[in-house]
Design a protein around this motif. Structure first.
Motif, mmCIF file in Angstrom:
data_model
loop_
_atom_site.group_PDB
_atom_site.id
_atom_site.type_symbol
_atom_site.label_atom_id
_atom_site.label_comp_id
_atom_site.label_asym_id
_atom_site.label_seq_id
_atom_site.Cartn_x
_atom_site.Cartn_y
_atom_site.Cartn_z
ATOM 1 N N HIS A 14 0.852 -1.182 0.000
ATOM 2 C CA HIS A 14 0.000 0.000 0.000
ATOM 3 C C HIS A 14 0.886 1.230 0.000
ATOM 4 O O HIS A 14 1.948 1.240 0.631
ATOM 5 N N ILE A 15 0.409 2.246 -0.694
ATOM 6 C CA ILE A 15 1.217 3.450 -0.868
ATOM 7 C C ILE A 15 1.497 4.151 0.466
ATOM 8 O O ILE A 15 2.490 4.841 0.623
ATOM 9 N N SER A 16 0.612 3.932 1.449
ATOM 10 C CA SER A 16 0.810 4.619 2.728
ATOM 11 C C SER A 16 1.725 3.835 3.674
ATOM 12 O O SER A 16 2.114 4.331 4.702
ATOM 13 N N GLU A 119 2.424 13.008 5.757
ATOM 14 C CA GLU A 119 2.173 12.640 4.366
ATOM 15 C C GLU A 119 0.847 11.878 4.243
ATOM 16 O O GLU A 119 0.035 12.154 3.367
ATOM 17 N N ASN A 120 0.647 10.942 5.148
ATOM 18 C CA ASN A 120 -0.575 10.147 5.081
ATOM 19 C C ASN A 120 -1.821 10.948 5.416
ATOM 20 O O ASN A 120 -2.932 10.544 5.082
ATOM 21 N N ALA A 121 -1.637 12.065 6.112
ATOM 22 C CA ALA A 121 -2.777 12.924 6.412
ATOM 23 C C ALA A 121 -2.977 13.985 5.331
ATOM 24 O O ALA A 121 -3.877 14.807 5.426
ATOM 25 N N GLY A 122 -2.121 13.986 4.313
ATOM 26 C CA GLY A 122 -2.281 14.915 3.191
ATOM 27 C C GLY A 122 -1.445 16.175 3.296
ATOM 28 O O GLY A 122 -1.657 17.121 2.545
ATOM 29 N N PHE A 123 -0.476 16.224 4.222
ATOM 30 C CA PHE A 123 0.382 17.404 4.366
ATOM 31 C C PHE A 123 1.730 17.105 3.716
ATOM 32 O O PHE A 123 2.732 16.877 4.408
ATOM 33 N N GLU A 124 1.744 17.100 2.395
ATOM 34 C CA GLU A 124 2.961 16.673 1.708
ATOM 35 C C GLU A 124 4.121 17.656 1.906
ATOM 36 O O GLU A 124 5.279 17.244 1.978
ATOM 37 N N ALA A 125 3.783 18.956 1.981
ATOM 38 C CA ALA A 125 4.848 19.953 2.164
ATOM 39 C C ALA A 125 5.526 19.746 3.521
ATOM 40 O O ALA A 125 6.750 19.833 3.634
ATOM 41 N N LYS A 198 -6.856 16.829 11.531
ATOM 42 C CA LYS A 198 -6.543 15.449 11.138
ATOM 43 C C LYS A 198 -5.953 14.626 12.276
ATOM 44 O O LYS A 198 -5.879 13.411 12.176
ATOM 45 N N TYR A 343 -12.219 5.414 7.443
ATOM 46 C CA TYR A 343 -11.154 4.859 6.605
ATOM 47 C C TYR A 343 -10.193 5.972 6.164
ATOM 48 O O TYR A 343 -8.990 5.742 6.017
ATOM 49 N N ALA A 344 -10.741 7.192 5.980
ATOM 50 C CA ALA A 344 -9.897 8.315 5.548
ATOM 51 C C ALA A 344 -8.774 8.588 6.546
ATOM 52 O O ALA A 344 -7.722 9.117 6.184
ATOM 53 N N ASP A 345 -9.003 8.229 7.806
ATOM 54 C CA ASP A 345 -7.980 8.461 8.832
ATOM 55 C C ASP A 345 -7.026 7.278 8.978
ATOM 56 O O ASP A 345 -5.993 7.410 9.660
ATOM 57 N N PRO A 347 -4.771 5.647 7.100
ATOM 58 C CA PRO A 347 -3.338 5.758 6.783
ATOM 59 C C PRO A 347 -2.560 6.609 7.796
ATOM 60 O O PRO A 347 -1.451 6.261 8.179
ATOM 61 N N GLU B 201 -4.716 7.319 0.444
ATOM 62 C CA GLU B 201 -5.909 6.688 1.011
ATOM 63 C C GLU B 201 -6.563 5.757 0.001
ATOM 64 O O GLU B 201 -6.825 4.597 0.282
ATOM 65 N N TYR B 203 -5.582 5.409 -3.441
ATOM 66 C CA TYR B 203 -4.769 5.193 -4.669
ATOM 67 C C TYR B 203 -5.221 6.081 -5.826
ATOM 68 O O TYR B 203 -5.498 5.594 -6.924
ATOM 69 N N ARG B 267 -5.136 17.768 3.782
ATOM 70 C CA ARG B 267 -6.378 17.313 3.175
ATOM 71 C C ARG B 267 -7.515 17.244 4.198
ATOM 72 O O ARG B 267 -7.336 16.724 5.295
#
Lengths: 362, 295
Positions: A14-16, A119-125, A198, A343-345, A347, B201, B203, B267
């Motif tokens: 899995h990517i996460s 990263e998994n929460a969407g804070f890539e920066a 998050k 499920y969104a949480d 990762p 999450e 893909y 996000r």
């Protein structure tokens, strides 16, 4: 699985989480109602190899390969076990240098976990910022050991490389820069509204459940369970270098993140204390003999208690090497935390556990 | 002649769309202290994907989905004039006004839902469900702002709205612009409203089951659609453009703002997105509407 639910796999690829573990979530809409975990995808046979392929004095290098992140804790645990069996005493300077490396390792491992959670929460920066600052630790490790990762620094009787006064100055400078960065992160993790959405109240493990599921390491301490092997062992002089037990009470992702930042702050303090009061003496003491008997050694790896059981028979080949890794011990607690979460949480929750399947699949 | 103009519009949108996507990847990379890929990497990737054989088989509706999305993107583009006060590059805008464009904007998510729904991929289905749940909340502040500016301009014709702005509506009615801008960030699939295609999450959500030619089609659709939406925003709020240079400048500034905003925030989850969009941008847009009506 009922008709109203959907089964969503997280892993084994899995990517996460780029490691071989699978959590199968049974979800109702996006709410996780049941979790099934599977960790048996890879078996490297390292324990067996330690008793059949390698002599006891080379195994420190082998067990360091179990994990890239906590290589130093693995090789140190094994080495201390052999030193106990051989009844050898090492110099105080070597002990201090071992703590220095152990704490640098803890800092970079915690920073990796923090960045991965972001990263998994969407804070890539934020992920890239923390990973960028983690380079400071990698550089320090290279300065002390000669390698960024897989540094075979620990050896039976002490350590392999001494540290010069020039290197001490360099380390002090880098630690000062790192302290400023960490204070900035503490401020952001505590007060950033976007991060709190998050992390706060998400993926909480109660103190009762931490007891019930035998949680260890930062996962337990973030729930208020004050257990840390550094507080219990006498192989290394942690009481003399400023170790302070850290704990939080929330048990959620935010508590785990901030606890790790607190631990990083304490680890920096420990490193500075070591550099200030590094004793004079030899870095290696010759210890002779072949291990006979059995012993257990525990160390606080970045993810929790790492335990080594070593049994020698008086020859160069050991009878048994048994390794209990922290992630494996925490899997029941992981599975419990997921239930009832979105499920969104998942990762971000998973990353906040800081699982190390490389250690687990030894 | 009209066919040639439509073809040119399509080529410009295709080229500029991929250029902006390349810039997006590079600028985002710089925000994250790293080097991005070559500027035209996504374009070359899409060409490569077009040459791949398709190996999955999920029935005709699965393949029809991307085609519906592509048709929606192209048709939307044709109904949005590139420039104000001229018939050059006005496409089919004289045959349909802003209402047509607003209807066509929904065609993408619809095609997505139809195609992905038959794919059976749980990540795709989850992405689509997230997208459709969020759609209403995303559109509401945008529609309020659009209704206000149609009322202010006295027309639903996009080129007339652009021409009517002696001062840009973004400056004259900033609250309307801010309200619409939040929706626009979501329409562009940018953080914090990027839950539909969250890579770690689901893909990349709806795109997860597509490969080869159909993935290339989705990439091309995204490039064209991005440019179409940017031109629409420029026409509605930034006073339109009189030449290519002005159009590129204004669309790029808008695009830069959107991706910068996306780099600053994490996000939102679907309920958080809906909650935020219904509370903050909608309230801002309603206040903007009231102020615009009074003025």
């Amino acid at each position: 699985m009922s008709k109203k639910t959907v089964e969503i796999p997280l892993g084994s690829q899995h990517i996460s989480l780029l490691e071989p573990v699978r959590f199968k979530f049974e979800c109702e809409n996006e709410k996780i109602i049941r979790v099934d975990s599977d960790v048996g995808f890879v078996h490297r046979g390292i324990e067996r190899a330690c008793t059949t392929k390698f002599k006891f004095d080379t195994i420190s290098t082998v067990v360091a390969r179990i994990c890239g992140l906590c290589a130093i804790t693995h090789s140190l645990s094994y080495t201390v076990a052999i030193e106990k069996l051989l009844e050898g005493e090492i110099s105080m300077k070597a002990k201090y240098l071992r703590i220095l490396l152990l704490e640098l390792d803890r800092i970079h491992s915690h920073m990796l976990c923090l960045s991965h959670t972001c990263e998994n929460a969407g804070f890539e920066a934020m992920f890239m910022r923390i990973m960028g600052d983690r380079e400071l630790i990698m550089e320090m490790q290279e300065l002390v050991t000669g390698n960024r990762v897989q540094f075979d620094f620990i050896t039976i009787g002490g350590v392999n490389r001494d540290i010069s006064s020039v290197k001490v100055q360099e380390l002090r400078k880098t630690l000062t820069v790192l302290t400023q960065k960490i204070e900035g992160y503490i401020e952001e993790f505590e007060n950033n509204w976007s991060l709190s959405l998050k992390f706060k109240g998400i993926g909480a493990l109660s103190l009762e459940n931490a007891y019930k599921f035998n949680a260890i390491g930062p996962l337990a301490r973030a729930s208020g369970l004050k257990i840390d092997v550094r507080n219990e062992i006498d192989y290394l002089p942690y009481d003399k270098v400023g170790f302070k037990m850290q704990s939080r009470s929330g048990g959620d992702i935010h508590a785990r993140n901030t606890l790790r930042l607190d631990e990083i702050r304490n680890s920096i303090e420990i490193c500075n204390n070591i550099l200030d009061g590094l004793p004079e003496g030899e870095i290696i003491t010759k210890i002779k003999g072949k291990p006979l008997g059995e012993t257990i050694v525990r160390f606080e790896a970045p993810r929790g208690e790492l335990m080594y059981y070593v049994k020698g028979n008086g020859s160069a080949m050991l009878d048994r090497v048994r390794i209990k890794t922290p992630t494996f011990a925490c899997i029941p607690a992981f599975s419990d935390i997921f239930v009832g979460q979105d499920y969104a949480d998942a990762p971000a929750i998973l990353a906040s556990f800081d699982p190390c399947l490389s250690c687990t699949a030894k | 002649m009209i066919l040639l103009e439509l073809l040119l519009m399509l080529l410009v949108a295709y080229g500029v769309g991929f250029l902006y996507y390349g810039l997006y990847r590079n600028i985002t990379a710089r925000f994250q202290r790293r080097f991005g890929p070559p500027l035209w990497q996504s374009f070359f990737d899409s060409i490569k994907f077009f040459l791949k054989e398709e190996s999955t088989s999920h029935g005709w509706m699965f393949y029809l989905g991307p085609i519906i999305m592509m048709s929606g993107a192209i048709t939307t583009l044709f109904f949005i004039p590139f420039f104000k006060e001229t018939t050059n590059f006005s496409g089919l805008s004289s045959y349909g006004n802003l209402f047509v464009v607003l209807y066509l904007l929904v065609l993408g998510p619809l095609g997505n839902a139809l195609g992905v729904g038959t794919g059976g991929n749980p990540f795709g289905a989850m992405g689509v469900t997230r997208g459709l749940s969020r759609l209403f909340a995303l559109e509401l502040p945008f529609y309020i702002a659009v209704i206000a500016i149609m009322s202010l301009s006295g027309s639903a014709d996009i080129s007339e709205i652009a021409a009517h702005q002696s001062t840009m509506y973004a400056l004259a009615y900033p609250l309307l612009f801010i309200g619409a801008l939040f929706s626009f960030i979501g329409m562009m699939g940018q953080s914090p409203f990027d839950v539909v295609g969250a890579p770690v999450e689901v893909y990349s959500g709806p795109a997860s089951e597509f490969s080869g030619k159909f993935l290339a089609l989705l990439m091309s659709q995204s490039a064209i659609y991005t440019f179409a939406k940017l031109v629409l925003m420029v026409n509605l709020f930034l006073g339109g453009a009189q030449g290519f240079l002005e159009l590129l400048l204004k669309t790029f500034v808008l695009f830069l703002f959107v991706i910068s905003f996306g780099s600053l925030y994490g996000r939102f989850k679907t309920p958080q997105s809906i909650d935020f969009l219904l509370k903050v941008p909608t309230t801002i847009a309603v206040i903007g509407l009231i102020l615009a009506t009074w003025s």
